[in-house]
Design an enzyme around this catalytic site. Sequence first.
Site, PDB file in Angstrom:
ATOM      1  N   GLY A  10       2.814  -1.932   4.434  1.00  0.00           N
ATOM      2  CA  GLY A  10       3.729  -2.924   3.866  1.00  0.00           C
ATOM      3  C   GLY A  10       5.146  -2.374   3.802  1.00  0.00           C
ATOM      4  NE  ARG A  71      -0.929  -4.269   5.087  1.00  0.00           N
ATOM      5  CZ  ARG A  71      -0.421  -3.542   4.092  1.00  0.00           C
ATOM      6  NH1 ARG A  71      -0.677  -2.265   4.014  1.00  0.00           N
ATOM      7  NH2 ARG A  71       0.347  -4.104   3.178  1.00  0.00           N
ATOM      8  CG  ASP A 102      -3.454   5.657   0.496  1.00  0.00           C
ATOM      9  OD1 ASP A 102      -2.841   4.580   0.627  1.00  0.00           O
ATOM     10  OD2 ASP A 102      -4.656   5.726   0.191  1.00  0.00           O
ATOM     11  CB  THR A 124       3.427   2.073  -1.270  1.00  0.00           C
ATOM     12  OG1 THR A 124       2.853   0.945  -1.958  1.00  0.00           O
ATOM     13  CG2 THR A 124       3.003   3.321  -2.013  1.00  0.00           C
ATOM     14  CG  ASP A 126       1.033  -1.103  -4.274  1.00  0.00           C
ATOM     15  OD1 ASP A 126       1.787  -2.042  -4.549  1.00  0.00           O
ATOM     16  OD2 ASP A 126       0.009  -1.244  -3.577  1.00  0.00           O
ATOM     17  CG  ASP A 128      -0.887   3.255  -4.605  1.00  0.00           C
ATOM     18  OD1 ASP A 128      -0.159   3.538  -3.631  1.00  0.00           O
ATOM     19  OD2 ASP A 128      -1.759   2.364  -4.571  1.00  0.00           O
ATOM     20  N   GLY A 169       0.014  -4.757  -6.720  1.00  0.00           N
ATOM     21  CA  GLY A 169      -0.683  -3.583  -7.257  1.00  0.00           C
ATOM     22  C   GLY A 169      -2.170  -3.865  -7.268  1.00  0.00           C
ATOM     23  NE  ARG A 170      -3.728  -3.045  -1.242  1.00  0.00           N
ATOM     24  CZ  ARG A 170      -3.450  -3.315  -0.010  1.00  0.00           C
ATOM     25  NH1 ARG A 170      -3.759  -4.500   0.470  1.00  0.00           N
ATOM     26  NH2 ARG A 170      -2.883  -2.428   0.768  1.00  0.00           N
TER      27      ARG A 170
HETATM   28  O1  F6P Z   1       0.661  -1.811  -0.258  1.00  0.00           O
HETATM   29  C1  F6P Z   1       1.747  -2.506  -0.669  1.00  0.00           C
HETATM   30  C2  F6P Z   1       1.414  -3.958  -0.920  1.00  0.00           C
HETATM   31  O2  F6P Z   1       2.618  -4.633  -1.156  1.00  0.00           O
HETATM   32  C3  F6P Z   1       0.419  -4.195  -2.047  1.00  0.00           C
HETATM   33  O3  F6P Z   1       0.988  -4.203  -3.319  1.00  0.00           O
HETATM   34  C4  F6P Z   1      -0.136  -5.534  -1.672  1.00  0.00           C
HETATM   35  O4  F6P Z   1      -1.416  -5.704  -2.227  1.00  0.00           O
HETATM   36  C5  F6P Z   1      -0.191  -5.457  -0.200  1.00  0.00           C
HETATM   37  O5  F6P Z   1       0.806  -4.544   0.202  1.00  0.00           O
HETATM   38  C6  F6P Z   1       0.031  -6.764   0.511  1.00  0.00           C
HETATM   39  O6  F6P Z   1      -0.180  -6.564   1.856  1.00  0.00           O
HETATM   40  P1  F6P Z   1       0.167  -7.572   3.020  1.00  0.00           P
HETATM   41  O7  F6P Z   1       1.611  -7.345   3.362  1.00  0.00           O
HETATM   42  O8  F6P Z   1      -0.718  -7.164   4.125  1.00  0.00           O
HETATM   43  O9  F6P Z   1      -0.085  -8.954   2.509  1.00  0.00           O
END
Ligand code: F6P
Length: 342
Positions: A10, A71, A102, A124, A126, A128, A169-170
């Site tokens: 992301g 991704r 990560d 990120t 997040d 994390d 924040g999953r």
């Molecule tokens: O990893 C960062 C993040 O923004 C998370 O907080 C969120 O769950 C995810 O990416 C969303 O991913 P995508 O861009 O694939 O919808």
Amino acid sequence: MRIGILTGGGDVPPLNAAIRAVCRRAFQYGWEVYGILDGYRGLIEGRAMQLTAEAVAPILNVGGTILHSSRTNPEKVEDGVQRCVETAKKLGLDAVVAIGGDDTLGAAYVLSQAGLPAVGIPKTIDNDVAETEYCLGFDTAINVIVDALERLRTTAASHHRVLVCEVMGRGAGWLAIVGGMAGGADYIFCPEVPDKLDSVVAHIRRLREQGKRYSIVVVAEGAQIEGIGAEVEELGTDAFGNPLLRHRGIGQRVANAIEEATGLNTREVVLAYLQRGGSPTAYDRAIATRFGIAAVDLIKGGQTGHMVALKGREVVPVKLDRIAGVTQMVSPDFIEAAKAMF
Ligand code: F6P
């Protein structure tokens, strides 16, 4: 020397600031830099462009990534790792800088084991990634959340409403906890603390009795709330095995449940990708610059196989093999401080 640079996962607002810093430091050493397009997908498919001083000059304050992102996990593509190594050979790259979370950093470790020297920069919203106190993008995202909560407060107060704000924040609740704390939330749900709807309902009722006639509730998309979290729509997993969640799910369910339990007028807002967009904050620009410089210096010093990390005030190297598959959860003292306010 010639190095490559890619952005995976992301996006976050200071990615371009980091790309600029990597390029400028490399140019100072007389090196060339190739930008690999679309993360590891571009490395597998051999798509890259040479980055020039002119190209990176105006991007410090520009959100997103001029290199684009994906991704793609090289290990999940047939001969993916080998193809990455071959592309690097064809382009004449001596090393690659991978900017990511990560997953991206874990893949950088795999590549460095397979013969393509790599260094990592953690990013990120997040926040994390293990072994670092900071990941690029977090500060900008927090400021988006705080701004949103302040806007929600005035409208919630006008209408005596409960406003539920869903943030990203999953796996970890840094955005919910720090954003909620800095934005004055009345209650926060995060993945680290399994919770019940009854707790927020009781708290909102208590606030009303004390004379506060509106409430702001922050919910992390990956929060664990008895009877609610489990109902979030899951859309399978990405190439790194992360669950894909329907972002509008949990905030709406929490708002509905609060309204049902209290009879109070309740609305929800899902901040979603607003948290990842826009111009980076001053802090993010500065730390992206420091991380970018340090990453190139790791290559120069022969310390590939490492990620740059913030420890206290210092930017230090950390071995990439310590990052993959580890989620840095919110530390208990942050959670305690946030909860002490409600
Ligand atoms: O990893 C960062 C993040 O923004 C998370 O907080 C969120 O769950 C995810 O990416 C969303 O991913 P995508 O861009 O694939 O919808």
